[in-house]
Design a protein around this motif. Structure first.
Motif, mmCIF file in Angstrom:
data_model
loop_
_atom_site.group_PDB
_atom_site.id
_atom_site.type_symbol
_atom_site.label_atom_id
_atom_site.label_comp_id
_atom_site.label_asym_id
_atom_site.label_seq_id
_atom_site.Cartn_x
_atom_site.Cartn_y
_atom_site.Cartn_z
ATOM 1 N N ALA A 1 -21.675 46.858 63.296
ATOM 2 C CA ALA A 1 -21.695 45.465 63.745
ATOM 3 C C ALA A 1 -23.047 44.832 63.463
ATOM 4 C CB ALA A 1 -21.394 45.389 65.246
ATOM 5 N N THR A 2 -23.053 43.493 63.452
ATOM 6 C CA THR A 2 -24.310 42.768 63.469
ATOM 7 C C THR A 2 -24.654 42.535 64.934
ATOM 8 O OG1 THR A 2 -23.699 41.632 61.431
ATOM 9 C CG2 THR A 2 -25.498 40.678 62.717
ATOM 10 N N TRP A 3 -25.743 43.102 65.358
ATOM 11 C CA TRP A 3 -26.166 42.967 66.763
ATOM 12 C C TRP A 3 -27.275 41.941 66.848
ATOM 13 C CZ3 TRP A 3 -23.085 45.995 69.785
ATOM 14 C CH2 TRP A 3 -22.461 47.086 69.181
ATOM 15 N N THR A 4 -27.240 41.104 67.890
ATOM 16 C CA THR A 4 -28.313 40.150 68.136
ATOM 17 C C THR A 4 -29.004 40.558 69.424
ATOM 18 O OG1 THR A 4 -26.948 38.420 67.158
ATOM 19 C CG2 THR A 4 -28.861 37.701 68.440
ATOM 20 N N GLY A 5 -30.333 40.611 69.374
ATOM 21 C CA GLY A 5 -31.015 41.030 70.596
ATOM 22 C C GLY A 5 -32.515 40.925 70.493
ATOM 23 N N TYR A 6 -33.177 41.653 71.386
ATOM 24 C CA TYR A 6 -34.626 41.569 71.531
ATOM 25 C C TYR A 6 -35.232 42.945 71.320
ATOM 26 C CZ TYR A 6 -33.195 37.170 73.593
ATOM 27 O OH TYR A 6 -32.636 35.935 73.787
ATOM 28 N N ALA B 1 -29.428 44.488 73.054
ATOM 29 C CA ALA B 1 -28.507 43.595 72.366
ATOM 30 C C ALA B 1 -27.746 42.730 73.362
ATOM 31 C CB ALA B 1 -27.535 44.405 71.518
ATOM 32 N N VAL B 2 -27.598 41.450 73.009
ATOM 33 C CA VAL B 2 -26.788 40.529 73.817
ATOM 34 C C VAL B 2 -25.637 39.950 72.994
ATOM 35 C CG1 VAL B 2 -28.671 39.908 75.384
ATOM 36 C CG2 VAL B 2 -28.308 38.573 73.286
ATOM 37 N N GLY B 3 -25.678 40.172 71.682
ATOM 38 C CA GLY B 3 -24.632 39.633 70.808
ATOM 39 C C GLY B 3 -24.078 40.715 69.896
ATOM 40 N N MET B 4 -22.775 40.637 69.638
ATOM 41 C CA MET B 4 -22.105 41.595 68.754
ATOM 42 C C MET B 4 -21.230 40.778 67.819
ATOM 43 S SD MET B 4 -19.661 44.682 70.081
ATOM 44 C CE MET B 4 -18.938 45.918 69.014
ATOM 45 N N VAL C 1 -25.856 43.019 78.584
ATOM 46 C CA VAL C 1 -26.945 43.578 77.772
ATOM 47 C C VAL C 1 -26.760 45.082 77.595
ATOM 48 C CG1 VAL C 1 -29.441 43.839 77.527
ATOM 49 C CG2 VAL C 1 -28.538 41.850 78.734
ATOM 50 N N ARG C 2 -26.923 45.554 76.376
ATOM 51 C CA ARG C 2 -26.868 46.989 76.087
ATOM 52 C C ARG C 2 -28.004 47.370 75.152
ATOM 53 N NH1 ARG C 2 -22.054 48.867 72.435
ATOM 54 N NH2 ARG C 2 -23.069 50.825 72.892
#
Ligand SMILES: Nc1nc2c(c(=O)[nH]1)N[C@H]1C(S)=C(S)[C@@H](COP(=O)(O)O)O[C@H]1N2
Ligand SMILES: [Mo]
Length: 532
Positions: free
Chosen positions: A313-318, A362-365, A378-379
Protein backbone atom coordinates in the motif's frame (compact mmCIF):
# COMPACT_ATOMS: atom_id res chain seq x y z
CA UNK A 1 -50.40 -36.42 26.12
CA UNK A 2 -47.65 -35.97 28.65
CA UNK A 3 -43.82 -36.07 28.58
CA UNK A 4 -42.21 -39.43 29.15
CA UNK A 5 -39.16 -39.40 31.46
CA UNK A 6 -36.96 -39.68 28.41
CA UNK A 7 -38.66 -36.70 26.78
CA UNK A 8 -38.23 -34.78 29.97
CA UNK A 9 -34.50 -35.51 29.99
CA UNK A 10 -34.34 -34.24 26.40
CA UNK A 11 -36.32 -31.16 27.41
CA UNK A 12 -33.82 -30.65 30.23
CA UNK A 13 -30.98 -30.65 27.74
CA UNK A 14 -32.76 -28.11 25.55
CA UNK A 15 -33.47 -26.02 28.65
CA UNK A 16 -29.77 -25.99 29.47
CA UNK A 17 -28.93 -24.64 26.01
CA UNK A 18 -31.72 -22.02 26.15
CA UNK A 19 -30.67 -20.79 29.59
CA UNK A 20 -26.99 -20.63 28.60
CA UNK A 21 -27.93 -18.70 25.45
CA UNK A 22 -29.91 -16.27 27.57
CA UNK A 23 -26.93 -15.81 29.90
CA UNK A 24 -24.58 -15.20 26.97
CA UNK A 25 -27.04 -12.73 25.42
CA UNK A 26 -27.35 -10.81 28.68
CA UNK A 27 -23.56 -10.90 29.02
CA UNK A 28 -23.16 -9.34 25.59
CA UNK A 29 -25.69 -6.60 26.40
CA UNK A 30 -23.79 -5.80 29.60
CA UNK A 31 -20.49 -5.81 27.69
CA UNK A 32 -21.81 -3.01 25.49
CA UNK A 33 -21.86 -0.88 28.62
CA UNK A 34 -18.57 -2.14 30.11
CA UNK A 35 -16.23 -2.93 27.19
CA UNK A 36 -16.69 -5.16 24.18
CA UNK A 37 -13.58 -7.10 25.10
CA UNK A 38 -15.33 -8.26 28.29
CA UNK A 39 -18.15 -10.05 26.41
CA UNK A 40 -18.25 -13.70 27.52
CA UNK A 41 -17.29 -15.61 24.35
CA UNK A 42 -14.94 -12.88 23.17
CA UNK A 43 -13.08 -12.78 26.49
CA UNK A 44 -12.61 -16.56 26.45
CA UNK A 45 -11.62 -16.47 22.76
CA UNK A 46 -9.04 -13.72 23.31
CA UNK A 47 -7.57 -15.65 26.22
CA UNK A 48 -7.34 -18.76 24.05
CA UNK A 49 -5.56 -16.73 21.35
CA UNK A 50 -3.15 -15.20 23.87
CA UNK A 51 -2.19 -18.56 25.30
CA UNK A 52 -1.99 -20.54 22.08
CA UNK A 53 1.51 -21.82 21.32
CA UNK A 54 3.28 -20.72 18.13
CA UNK A 55 2.47 -23.99 16.34
CA UNK A 56 -1.23 -23.62 17.05
CA UNK A 57 -1.33 -20.08 15.68
CA UNK A 58 0.45 -21.39 12.61
CA UNK A 59 -2.05 -24.19 12.22
CA UNK A 60 -5.06 -21.90 12.69
CA UNK A 61 -3.82 -19.30 10.20
CA UNK A 62 -2.83 -21.97 7.69
CA UNK A 63 -6.12 -23.85 8.00
CA UNK A 64 -8.62 -21.03 8.30
CA UNK A 65 -6.69 -18.02 6.98
CA UNK A 66 -8.34 -14.78 7.98
CA UNK A 67 -11.50 -16.72 9.00
CA UNK A 68 -9.63 -17.87 12.10
CA UNK A 69 -11.65 -15.57 14.36
CA UNK A 70 -15.18 -16.63 13.35
CA UNK A 71 -14.00 -20.27 13.50
CA UNK A 72 -12.67 -19.75 17.04
CA UNK A 73 -15.85 -18.06 18.26
CA UNK A 74 -18.04 -20.73 16.66
CA UNK A 75 -15.99 -23.50 18.28
CA UNK A 76 -16.34 -21.88 21.69
CA UNK A 77 -20.10 -21.51 21.13
CA UNK A 78 -20.41 -25.19 20.19
CA UNK A 79 -18.45 -26.33 23.26
CA UNK A 80 -20.63 -24.07 25.42
CA UNK A 81 -23.80 -25.51 23.88
CA UNK A 82 -22.68 -29.08 24.59
CA UNK A 83 -21.75 -28.18 28.18
CA UNK A 84 -25.07 -26.39 28.61
CA UNK A 85 -27.08 -29.39 27.38
CA UNK A 86 -25.15 -31.60 29.80
CA UNK A 87 -25.81 -29.10 32.58
CA UNK A 88 -29.54 -29.12 31.84
CA UNK A 89 -29.72 -32.92 32.05
CA UNK A 90 -27.52 -32.98 35.15
CA UNK A 91 -29.74 -30.42 36.84
CA UNK A 92 -32.76 -32.59 36.05
CA UNK A 93 -31.22 -35.79 37.34
CA UNK A 94 -28.98 -34.61 40.16
CA UNK A 95 -29.72 -31.07 41.26
CA UNK A 96 -27.85 -28.85 41.73
CA UNK A 97 -25.24 -30.46 39.44
CA UNK A 98 -26.38 -28.31 36.48
CA UNK A 99 -26.11 -25.10 38.46
CA UNK A 100 -22.62 -26.17 39.54
CA UNK A 101 -21.58 -26.68 35.88
CA UNK A 102 -22.93 -23.23 34.98
CA UNK A 103 -21.06 -21.80 37.95
CA UNK A 104 -17.76 -23.40 36.91
CA UNK A 105 -18.12 -22.14 33.34
CA UNK A 106 -18.89 -18.72 34.81
CA UNK A 107 -15.73 -18.73 36.91
CA UNK A 108 -13.66 -19.64 33.84
CA UNK A 109 -15.33 -16.78 31.94
CA UNK A 110 -14.66 -14.27 34.70
CA UNK A 111 -11.00 -15.28 34.90
CA UNK A 112 -10.69 -14.98 31.12
CA UNK A 113 -12.23 -11.50 31.17
CA UNK A 114 -10.02 -10.29 34.02
CA UNK A 115 -6.95 -11.75 32.30
CA UNK A 116 -7.30 -9.36 29.34
CA UNK A 117 -4.41 -6.89 29.27
CA UNK A 118 -6.63 -3.81 29.48
CA UNK A 119 -9.21 -5.31 31.87
CA UNK A 120 -10.43 -3.58 35.03
CA UNK A 121 -12.64 -5.26 37.64
CA UNK A 122 -15.88 -4.24 35.89
CA UNK A 123 -14.91 -6.64 33.08
CA UNK A 124 -16.10 -9.46 35.37
CA UNK A 125 -19.64 -8.07 35.41
CA UNK A 126 -21.00 -9.20 32.00
CA UNK A 127 -20.10 -12.83 32.71
CA UNK A 128 -21.21 -12.68 36.35
CA UNK A 129 -24.59 -11.17 35.52
CA UNK A 130 -25.04 -13.47 32.52
CA UNK A 131 -24.25 -16.59 34.53
CA UNK A 132 -26.50 -15.43 37.37
CA UNK A 133 -29.43 -15.02 34.99
CA UNK A 134 -28.67 -18.37 33.35
CA UNK A 135 -28.57 -20.16 36.69
CA UNK A 136 -31.85 -18.63 37.83
CA UNK A 137 -33.56 -19.52 34.57
CA UNK A 138 -32.22 -23.08 34.68
CA UNK A 139 -33.40 -23.56 38.24
CA UNK A 140 -36.94 -22.45 37.39
CA UNK A 141 -37.19 -24.25 34.06
CA UNK A 142 -35.86 -27.60 35.27
CA UNK A 143 -38.14 -27.29 38.30
CA UNK A 144 -41.02 -27.32 35.85
CA UNK A 145 -39.93 -30.68 34.52
CA UNK A 146 -40.52 -32.23 37.94
CA UNK A 147 -43.89 -33.61 38.93
CA UNK A 148 -46.02 -32.39 41.77
CA UNK A 149 -44.33 -29.05 42.07
CA UNK A 150 -47.35 -26.94 41.55
CA UNK A 151 -46.09 -23.51 42.50
CA UNK A 152 -42.67 -22.09 41.85
CA UNK A 153 -39.83 -24.46 41.37
CA UNK A 154 -38.27 -24.63 44.77
CA UNK A 155 -36.59 -27.33 46.81
CA UNK A 156 -36.60 -30.81 45.33
CA UNK A 157 -39.27 -33.07 46.86
CA UNK A 158 -38.40 -35.89 49.27
CA UNK A 159 -38.86 -38.54 46.64
CA UNK A 160 -36.17 -36.85 44.57
CA UNK A 161 -33.74 -36.76 47.47
CA UNK A 162 -34.34 -40.43 48.10
CA UNK A 163 -33.57 -41.42 44.59
CA UNK A 164 -30.47 -39.27 44.62
CA UNK A 165 -29.27 -41.16 47.63
CA UNK A 166 -29.74 -44.52 45.99
CA UNK A 167 -27.93 -43.29 42.89
CA UNK A 168 -30.76 -43.95 40.51
CA UNK A 169 -31.81 -41.11 38.22
CA UNK A 170 -34.23 -38.82 39.95
CA UNK A 171 -36.75 -39.12 37.14
CA UNK A 172 -40.06 -39.40 38.86
CA UNK A 173 -42.76 -41.85 37.81
CA UNK A 174 -44.90 -41.17 34.78
CA UNK A 175 -48.26 -40.65 36.35
CA UNK A 176 -47.42 -37.61 38.46
CA UNK A 177 -46.18 -35.48 35.59
CA UNK A 178 -49.26 -34.65 33.62
CA UNK A 179 -50.57 -32.24 31.05
CA UNK A 180 -50.68 -29.30 33.42
CA UNK A 181 -47.01 -29.69 34.33
CA UNK A 182 -46.07 -30.13 30.74
CA UNK A 183 -47.91 -26.97 29.76
CA UNK A 184 -46.22 -25.09 32.59
CA UNK A 185 -42.84 -26.21 31.33
CA UNK A 186 -43.61 -25.25 27.75
CA UNK A 187 -44.76 -21.80 28.84
CA UNK A 188 -41.54 -21.37 30.82
CA UNK A 189 -39.40 -22.59 27.94
CA UNK A 190 -41.20 -20.22 25.56
CA UNK A 191 -40.55 -17.29 27.87
CA UNK A 192 -36.83 -18.12 28.03
CA UNK A 193 -36.75 -18.74 24.28
CA UNK A 194 -38.42 -15.38 23.64
CA UNK A 195 -35.93 -13.66 25.93
CA UNK A 196 -33.07 -15.34 24.05
CA UNK A 197 -34.45 -14.09 20.74
CA UNK A 198 -34.97 -10.57 22.11
CA UNK A 199 -31.54 -10.21 23.75
CA UNK A 200 -29.92 -11.91 20.78
CA UNK A 201 -31.47 -9.69 18.12
CA UNK A 202 -31.30 -6.54 20.24
CA UNK A 203 -27.73 -7.24 21.27
CA UNK A 204 -26.69 -8.00 17.70
CA UNK A 205 -28.18 -4.73 16.42
CA UNK A 206 -26.61 -2.66 19.21
CA UNK A 207 -23.26 -4.45 18.86
CA UNK A 208 -23.20 -3.55 15.17
CA UNK A 209 -24.35 0.04 15.42
CA UNK A 210 -23.07 1.50 18.70
CA UNK A 211 -19.56 2.49 19.66
CA UNK A 212 -18.32 2.27 16.11
CA UNK A 213 -15.95 4.88 14.74
CA UNK A 214 -17.34 4.66 11.21
CA UNK A 215 -18.59 8.24 11.19
CA UNK A 216 -15.41 9.56 12.81
CA UNK A 217 -13.36 7.80 10.15
CA UNK A 218 -15.55 9.13 7.34
CA UNK A 219 -14.81 12.68 8.53
CA UNK A 220 -11.05 12.07 8.92
CA UNK A 221 -8.84 14.08 6.55
CA UNK A 222 -5.77 12.24 5.32
CA UNK A 223 -3.03 14.92 5.29
CA UNK A 224 -1.54 15.79 1.91
CA UNK A 225 1.93 14.33 1.58
CA UNK A 226 4.86 16.60 0.78
CA UNK A 227 6.41 14.07 -1.62
CA UNK A 228 5.18 11.93 -4.48
CA UNK A 229 5.74 8.23 -4.89
CA UNK A 230 5.68 6.20 -8.10
CA UNK A 231 2.84 3.72 -8.03
CA UNK A 232 2.06 3.28 -11.72
CA UNK A 233 2.66 -0.33 -12.69
CA UNK A 234 1.78 -2.45 -15.69
CA UNK A 235 -1.24 -4.69 -15.26
CA UNK A 236 -0.55 -8.36 -15.72
CA UNK A 237 -3.55 -10.59 -16.18
CA UNK A 238 -4.18 -12.63 -13.00
CA UNK A 239 -1.05 -11.29 -11.35
CA UNK A 240 -1.55 -9.45 -8.07
CA UNK A 241 -1.85 -5.69 -8.64
CA UNK A 242 1.15 -3.63 -7.55
CA UNK A 243 -1.00 -1.72 -5.05
CA UNK A 244 -3.31 -3.94 -3.00
CA UNK A 245 -6.77 -2.40 -2.62
CA UNK A 246 -7.64 -1.81 1.05
CA UNK A 247 -10.58 -4.19 0.84
CA UNK A 248 -8.28 -7.04 -0.34
CA UNK A 249 -5.47 -6.34 2.12
CA UNK A 250 -4.73 -9.30 4.38
CA UNK A 251 -5.63 -8.82 8.00
CA UNK A 252 -3.85 -10.47 10.91
CA UNK A 253 -4.31 -9.53 14.55
CA UNK A 254 -5.37 -10.92 17.89
CA UNK A 255 -8.30 -8.51 18.20
CA UNK A 256 -11.60 -10.36 18.41
CA UNK A 257 -13.21 -6.98 18.91
CA UNK A 258 -11.59 -4.28 16.80
CA UNK A 259 -10.57 -1.29 18.96
CA UNK A 260 -12.79 1.70 18.17
CA UNK A 261 -10.76 4.85 18.77
CA UNK A 262 -12.07 8.28 17.85
CA UNK A 263 -9.44 10.47 16.25
CA UNK A 264 -9.79 13.25 18.83
CA UNK A 265 -9.40 10.84 21.73
CA UNK A 266 -6.27 9.21 20.30
CA UNK A 267 -2.93 10.08 21.80
CA UNK A 268 0.52 8.53 21.84
CA UNK A 269 2.90 8.41 24.76
CA UNK A 270 6.64 8.18 24.08
CA UNK A 271 8.37 7.18 27.29
CA UNK A 272 10.83 4.79 28.93
CA UNK A 273 14.56 5.33 28.42
CA UNK A 274 14.18 8.88 27.09
CA UNK A 275 15.32 12.35 28.14
CA UNK A 276 11.80 13.76 27.96
CA UNK A 277 8.54 11.89 28.03
CA UNK A 278 6.23 13.06 25.26
CA UNK A 279 2.51 12.91 24.64
CA UNK A 280 1.16 13.65 21.18
CA UNK A 281 -2.34 13.89 19.78
CA UNK A 282 -3.47 14.08 16.17
CA UNK A 283 -3.82 17.87 16.20
CA UNK A 284 -0.19 18.20 17.25
CA UNK A 285 0.93 15.74 14.60
CA UNK A 286 -0.94 17.69 11.95
CA UNK A 287 0.32 21.07 13.17
CA UNK A 288 3.92 20.30 13.98
CA UNK A 289 5.00 17.43 11.72
CA UNK A 290 5.42 16.82 8.02
CA UNK A 291 3.31 14.12 6.39
CA UNK A 292 4.92 11.97 3.71
CA UNK A 293 3.99 9.03 1.52
CA UNK A 294 5.80 5.71 1.27
CA UNK A 295 5.00 2.56 -0.67
CA UNK A 296 5.66 -0.29 1.75
CA UNK A 297 4.83 -3.98 1.44
CA UNK A 298 3.66 -5.50 4.73
CA UNK A 299 4.27 -9.20 5.29
CA UNK A 300 3.19 -11.56 8.03
CA UNK A 301 5.81 -13.88 9.49
CA UNK A 302 3.17 -16.63 9.24
CA UNK A 303 3.09 -16.35 5.46
CA UNK A 304 4.09 -19.71 4.05
CA UNK A 305 5.99 -20.04 0.79
CA UNK A 306 3.55 -19.07 -1.97
CA UNK A 307 1.10 -17.65 0.60
CA UNK A 308 -0.96 -14.49 0.51
CA UNK A 309 -0.42 -12.91 3.95
CA UNK A 310 1.22 -9.98 2.21
CA UNK A 311 0.00 -6.69 0.75
CA UNK A 312 1.38 -3.48 -0.66
CA UNK A 313 0.00 0.00 0.00
CA UNK A 314 0.87 3.66 -0.19
CA UNK A 315 0.97 4.76 3.43
CA UNK A 316 0.70 8.38 4.53
CA UNK A 317 2.13 9.32 7.88
CA UNK A 318 4.76 10.92 10.05
CA UNK A 319 8.38 9.94 10.58
CA UNK A 320 8.87 8.00 13.80
CA UNK A 321 12.54 9.07 13.90
CA UNK A 322 11.46 12.74 14.24
CA UNK A 323 9.16 11.92 17.14
CA UNK A 324 11.77 9.77 18.89
CA UNK A 325 14.34 12.53 18.46
CA UNK A 326 12.05 14.90 20.39
CA UNK A 327 12.01 12.44 23.28
CA UNK A 328 15.75 11.71 23.13
CA UNK A 329 16.34 7.94 23.47
CA UNK A 330 19.08 6.87 25.90
CA UNK A 331 22.45 5.71 24.52
CA UNK A 332 22.03 2.15 25.77
CA UNK A 333 18.44 1.64 24.55
CA UNK A 334 18.06 -0.81 21.65
CA UNK A 335 14.33 -1.54 21.36
CA UNK A 336 11.01 0.23 21.15
CA UNK A 337 8.09 -1.63 22.67
CA UNK A 338 4.94 -0.38 20.97
CA UNK A 339 1.54 -1.07 22.52
CA UNK A 340 -1.89 -0.99 20.94
CA UNK A 341 -5.12 0.16 22.56
CA UNK A 342 -6.02 -3.47 23.25
CA UNK A 343 -2.74 -4.31 24.94
CA UNK A 344 -0.96 -6.09 22.06
CA UNK A 345 2.77 -5.33 21.85
CA UNK A 346 5.63 -5.43 19.34
CA UNK A 347 9.35 -5.00 19.95
CA UNK A 348 11.16 -3.13 17.18
CA UNK A 349 14.92 -2.58 17.00
CA UNK A 350 15.50 1.09 17.81
CA UNK A 351 17.81 1.41 14.79
CA UNK A 352 15.01 0.44 12.40
CA UNK A 353 13.06 3.43 13.73
CA UNK A 354 15.93 5.93 13.74
CA UNK A 355 17.90 5.07 10.59
CA UNK A 356 16.91 6.70 7.31
CA UNK A 357 14.20 4.19 6.35
CA UNK A 358 10.58 5.30 6.09
CA UNK A 359 9.41 4.03 9.48
CA UNK A 360 6.17 5.89 10.14
CA UNK A 361 3.12 6.47 12.22
CA UNK A 362 0.64 5.94 9.41
CA UNK A 363 -2.75 7.65 9.26
CA UNK A 364 -3.53 6.99 5.59
CA UNK A 365 -3.67 3.82 3.50
CA UNK A 366 -4.00 4.23 -0.26
CA UNK A 367 -5.33 7.81 0.16
CA UNK A 368 -8.00 6.77 2.67
CA UNK A 369 -8.03 6.94 6.45
CA UNK A 370 -6.82 3.59 7.82
CA UNK A 371 -9.63 1.04 7.72
CA UNK A 372 -10.67 0.35 11.32
CA UNK A 373 -9.39 -3.23 11.16
CA UNK A 374 -6.05 -1.97 9.81
CA UNK A 375 -5.45 0.33 12.77
CA UNK A 376 -7.59 3.47 12.61
CA UNK A 377 -6.68 6.13 13.48
CA UNK A 378 -2.90 5.49 13.76
CA UNK A 379 -0.63 2.48 13.22
CA UNK A 380 3.05 1.79 12.74
CA UNK A 381 4.60 0.81 9.41
CA UNK A 382 8.29 -0.13 9.36
CA UNK A 383 9.83 -1.21 6.04
CA UNK A 384 11.78 -4.46 6.11
CA UNK A 385 10.36 -6.08 9.25
CA UNK A 386 7.60 -8.64 9.64
CA UNK A 387 4.36 -7.25 11.06
CA UNK A 388 4.63 -8.97 14.44
CA UNK A 389 7.74 -6.95 15.37
CA UNK A 390 6.79 -3.63 13.83
CA UNK A 391 3.33 -2.95 12.44
CA UNK A 392 1.36 -2.13 15.61
CA UNK A 393 -2.20 -1.12 14.77
CA UNK A 394 -4.21 1.23 17.07
CA UNK A 395 -0.83 2.23 18.52
CA UNK A 396 -0.99 4.29 21.73
CA UNK A 397 2.42 3.92 23.36
CA UNK A 398 6.09 3.73 22.37
CA UNK A 399 8.35 2.69 25.21
CA UNK A 400 12.06 3.05 24.56
CA UNK A 401 13.71 0.09 26.26
CA UNK A 402 16.09 -2.83 25.71
CA UNK A 403 15.64 -6.32 24.28
CA UNK A 404 17.02 -7.76 27.52
CA UNK A 405 14.38 -5.91 29.55
CA UNK A 406 11.13 -6.27 27.65
CA UNK A 407 9.34 -8.99 25.70
CA UNK A 408 6.59 -8.41 23.16
CA UNK A 409 3.40 -10.37 22.51
CA UNK A 410 4.66 -12.96 19.99
CA UNK A 411 8.26 -13.09 21.20
CA UNK A 412 7.03 -14.23 24.61
CA UNK A 413 5.21 -17.07 22.81
CA UNK A 414 8.30 -18.43 21.11
CA UNK A 415 8.71 -16.32 17.98
CA UNK A 416 12.08 -14.74 17.24
CA UNK A 417 13.00 -11.44 18.87
CA UNK A 418 14.05 -9.88 15.58
CA UNK A 419 12.02 -10.35 12.44
CA UNK A 420 13.70 -9.02 9.27
CA UNK A 421 11.66 -10.06 6.23
CA UNK A 422 13.24 -12.88 4.23
CA UNK A 423 13.61 -12.61 0.46
CA UNK A 424 10.81 -14.51 -1.22
CA UNK A 425 9.00 -14.88 -4.53
CA UNK A 426 5.68 -16.22 -5.69
CA UNK A 427 4.11 -17.45 -8.94
CA UNK A 428 0.59 -16.06 -9.42
CA UNK A 429 -0.01 -17.07 -13.02
CA UNK A 430 -0.58 -19.69 -14.31
CA UNK A 431 -2.61 -20.87 -11.29
CA UNK A 432 -1.26 -23.96 -9.55
CA UNK A 433 -2.60 -27.20 -11.09
CA UNK A 434 -4.19 -25.35 -14.02
CA UNK A 435 -4.07 -26.36 -17.68
CA UNK A 436 -2.52 -24.03 -20.28
CA UNK A 437 -2.25 -24.26 -24.08
CA UNK A 438 0.95 -25.26 -25.83
CA UNK A 439 3.08 -22.35 -27.01
CA UNK A 440 3.62 -18.91 -25.47
CA UNK A 441 2.41 -18.68 -21.84
CA UNK A 442 3.03 -15.72 -19.55
CA UNK A 443 4.42 -16.78 -16.18
CA UNK A 444 4.26 -14.00 -13.59
CA UNK A 445 4.03 -13.05 -9.96
CA UNK A 446 5.61 -10.99 -7.21
CA UNK A 447 8.93 -11.01 -5.35
CA UNK A 448 9.93 -9.14 -2.22
CA UNK A 449 12.94 -8.31 -0.08
CA UNK A 450 11.78 -5.18 1.73
CA UNK A 451 14.44 -2.57 2.36
CA UNK A 452 16.96 -4.47 0.24
CA UNK A 453 14.99 -4.47 -3.02
CA UNK A 454 14.86 -7.17 -5.70
CA UNK A 455 17.79 -7.35 -8.14
CA UNK A 456 17.00 -10.51 -10.09
CA UNK A 457 14.40 -13.17 -10.63
CA UNK A 458 14.63 -16.53 -12.31
CA UNK A 459 12.16 -19.20 -13.36
CA UNK A 460 12.88 -22.87 -13.98
CA UNK A 461 10.79 -25.47 -15.79
CA UNK A 462 11.16 -28.93 -14.24
CA UNK A 463 14.90 -29.57 -13.79
CA UNK A 464 15.87 -27.28 -16.65
CA UNK A 465 18.12 -24.21 -16.56
CA UNK A 466 17.20 -21.06 -14.65
CA UNK A 467 15.79 -18.37 -16.96
CA UNK A 468 15.96 -14.64 -16.18
CA UNK A 469 12.53 -13.07 -15.81
CA UNK A 470 11.66 -9.45 -16.51
CA UNK A 471 11.33 -7.23 -13.44
CA UNK A 472 8.55 -4.69 -13.91
CA UNK A 473 8.42 -1.11 -12.65
CA UNK A 474 8.29 0.55 -10.24
CA UNK A 475 11.57 -0.47 -8.65
CA UNK A 476 11.23 0.56 -5.00
CA UNK A 477 13.35 -0.49 -2.05
CA UNK A 478 10.51 -1.28 0.35
CA UNK A 479 7.84 -2.64 -1.99
CA UNK A 480 7.44 -5.92 -3.77
CA UNK A 481 8.29 -6.26 -7.44
CA UNK A 482 6.04 -7.61 -10.18
CA UNK A 483 7.79 -9.93 -12.65
CA UNK A 484 7.00 -11.90 -15.79
CA UNK A 485 8.62 -14.51 -18.00
CA UNK A 486 7.50 -15.70 -21.42
CA UNK A 487 7.41 -19.47 -21.48
CA UNK A 488 7.25 -21.53 -24.61
CA UNK A 489 5.18 -24.33 -23.10
CA UNK A 490 5.50 -27.88 -24.34
CA UNK A 491 2.79 -30.51 -23.89
CA UNK A 492 2.78 -32.60 -20.72
CA UNK A 493 2.89 -32.07 -16.97
CA UNK A 494 5.44 -29.53 -15.75
CA UNK A 495 6.70 -27.89 -12.61
CA UNK A 496 7.52 -24.20 -12.47
CA UNK A 497 9.84 -22.89 -9.76
CA UNK A 498 10.84 -19.31 -8.99
CA UNK A 499 13.75 -17.76 -7.08
CA UNK A 500 14.78 -14.19 -6.37
CA UNK A 501 18.00 -12.34 -5.62
CA UNK A 502 17.82 -9.32 -3.33
CA UNK A 503 19.40 -5.90 -3.84
CA UNK A 504 22.46 -6.94 -1.84
CA UNK A 505 23.07 -9.79 -4.29
CA UNK A 506 21.92 -12.45 -1.79
CA UNK A 507 19.90 -15.28 -3.33
CA UNK A 508 16.63 -16.41 -1.75
CA UNK A 509 17.17 -19.26 0.75
CA UNK A 510 16.22 -22.57 -0.91
CA UNK A 511 16.05 -24.77 2.20
CA UNK A 512 12.47 -25.42 3.24
CA UNK A 513 11.66 -24.12 6.72
CA UNK A 514 8.26 -23.45 8.32
CA UNK A 515 7.20 -19.94 9.42
CA UNK A 516 8.00 -20.61 13.11
CA UNK A 517 10.08 -18.95 14.58
CA UNK A 518 11.26 -16.23 12.17
CA UNK A 519 9.68 -16.72 8.73
CA UNK A 520 9.39 -19.48 6.11
CA UNK A 521 12.04 -20.23 3.51
CA UNK A 522 12.04 -22.38 0.40
CA UNK A 523 11.15 -21.91 -3.25
CA UNK A 524 7.60 -21.63 -4.60
CA UNK A 525 6.91 -24.44 -7.03
CA UNK A 526 3.66 -25.07 -8.91
CA UNK A 527 2.44 -27.86 -11.15
CA UNK A 528 0.77 -27.11 -14.51
CA UNK A 529 -0.51 -29.24 -17.38
CA UNK A 530 0.12 -28.16 -20.93
CA UNK A 531 -2.50 -29.29 -23.48
CA UNK A 532 -1.16 -30.82 -26.65
N1 LIG B 1 -2.70 -4.11 17.64
C1 LIG B 1 -2.20 -5.10 16.86
N2 LIG B 1 -1.38 -4.77 15.85
C2 LIG B 1 -0.87 -5.73 15.05
C3 LIG B 1 -1.18 -7.09 15.26
C4 LIG B 1 -2.05 -7.41 16.34
O1 LIG B 1 -2.35 -8.58 16.61
N3 LIG B 1 -2.54 -6.38 17.11
N4 LIG B 1 -0.65 -8.04 14.43
C5 LIG B 1 0.56 -7.71 13.69
C6 LIG B 1 0.84 -8.66 12.64
S1 LIG B 1 1.34 -10.20 13.13
C7 LIG B 1 0.80 -8.33 11.31
S2 LIG B 1 1.36 -9.40 10.14
C8 LIG B 1 0.29 -7.02 10.87
C9 LIG B 1 -0.82 -7.16 9.86
O2 LIG B 1 -1.33 -5.91 9.51
P1 LIG B 1 -2.66 -5.83 8.65
O3 LIG B 1 -3.71 -6.61 9.39
O4 LIG B 1 -2.99 -4.40 8.51
O5 LIG B 1 -2.35 -6.47 7.33
O6 LIG B 1 -0.22 -6.27 11.96
C10 LIG B 1 0.55 -6.30 13.12
N5 LIG B 1 -0.03 -5.36 14.04
MO1 LIG C 1 1.90 -11.33 11.33
Amino acid sequence: MSFSPRERALAAGVSGVLCAALGVGIGYLCALAVDRGSAPLHAVGSTVIDNAPAEMREWAIETFGTNDKPVLLTSIAIIMAVLAAMAGIAEFKRPPAGLVIFGIVGVVGVFAALDRPTAVWTWALPTLIGVGVAMGALHVLIGRLRPGVSGTATAPDPQLDQSTDTHTPAVPSEGEYGDVERRRFLVGASVVGGAVAATGLGGWALWRTTGSVGADRAAFDVPAATNTVPTAAPELKDVTTFITPNSDFYRIDTALTVPQIKSDSWSLRIHGMVDREIRLDLDQLRREHTPFDAVVTLTCVSNSVGGDLIGNATWTGYRISDLLALAGPAEDADMVLSTSADGWTAGTPLTALTDNRDAMLAVGMNDEPLPVEHGYPVRMVVPGLYGYVSATKWVVSLEVTRFDRAKAYWTSLGWAEKGPIKTSSRIDVPRPNSTVPTGPVTVGGVAWAQHRGIAGLQVRVDDGPWNDAELLPPDLLDAWRLWKWDWNAEPGKHQLTVRAVDGDGQPQIETEEPPVPDGATGLHTIAVSVRS
